[in-house]
Design an enzyme around this catalytic site. Structure first.
Site, short mmCIF file in Angstrom:
data_model
loop_
_atom_site.label_atom_id
_atom_site.label_comp_id
_atom_site.label_asym_id
_atom_site.label_seq_id
_atom_site.Cartn_x
_atom_site.Cartn_y
_atom_site.Cartn_z
N HIS A 1 0.82 -1.21 0.00
CA HIS A 1 0.00 0.00 0.00
C HIS A 1 0.85 1.25 0.00
CE1 HIS A 1 -1.96 -3.36 2.14
NE2 HIS A 1 -2.97 -3.06 1.35
S1 FES Z 1 1.91 -0.68 3.19
FE1 FES Z 1 0.28 -2.04 3.65
S2 FES Z 1 1.33 -3.79 4.41
FE2 FES Z 1 2.92 -2.39 3.98
#
Ligand code: FES
Length: 189
Positions: free
Chosen positions: A154
């Site tokens: 993410h």
């Molecule tokens: S940014 Fe979501 S698990 Fe690492």
């Protein structure tokens, strides 16, 4: 629907192949059961013979030889089932980690509270957002905007002290319990 018969005197249901098919099913199941028991009794003495104390100790702590890890390189070791990142930081990476204004950090922590020797950063390699393993260990990996690690799940960016700098992760990469046992060796756990 399959046809069923009710053999005299049984009052129950038998498979459409009649008694022969039922008998084969029974023999098959009986053989399977013997096989499973055979496997179970072959495995058990092996498990039983393992020394629980040694097994627990191995999980609790591991020794890591740092000598082969050149400046700028990193290795990943598995400790208690987790990846642990060991990075031999360059002077530039140390400088980057130390010149940050702590007030700018989401999870403020001075670099010297996260390392025992400036050149060695040791952190659990699990993103504090949802648990992915961030990239940045291999020379060809992206390291994010802050030269540390990048979690592509993410988009979390960690710096050269493993601190969260950008993206959804709420906290820094965790520093595990460890101690130097010599100039070039550490014991995790
Ligand atoms: S940014 Fe979501 S698990 Fe690492």
């Amino acid at each position: 629907m399959a046809q069923t018969t009710h053999p005299p005197g049984t009052g129950g249901h038998a498979a459409s192949g009649g008694e022969g098919a039922s008998r084969r099913d029974f023999l098959y199941l009986a053989t399977g059961a013997v096989g499973a028991i055979g496997v179970a009794s072959a495995v058990w003495p092996f498990i039983d013979s393992m020394n629980p104390a040694a097994d627990t100790l191995a999980l609790a702590s591991i020794d890591v030889d740092l000598a082969p890890v050149q400046e700028g390189q990193a290795i990943t070791v598995t400790w208690r089932g987790k990846p642990v990142f060991v990075r031999h930081r360059t002077a530039k990476e140390i400088e980057e980690a130390r010149t940050v204004n702590l007030g700018d950090l989401r999870d403020p922590a001075a670099d010297d509270t996260r390392v025992k020797k400036p050149e060695w950063l040791i952190v659990v390699g699990i993103c504090t957002h949802l648990g992915c393993v961030p990239l940045g260990q291999k020379p060809t990996d992206p390291r994010g905007d802050y030269d540390g690690w990048f979690c592509p799940c993410h988009g979390s960016h960690y710096d050269t002290a493993g601190r969260i700098r950008k993206g959804p992760a709420p906290a820094n990469l965790v520093v595990p319990q460890y101690a130097f046992t010599s100039d070039t060796a550490v014991r995790l756990g």
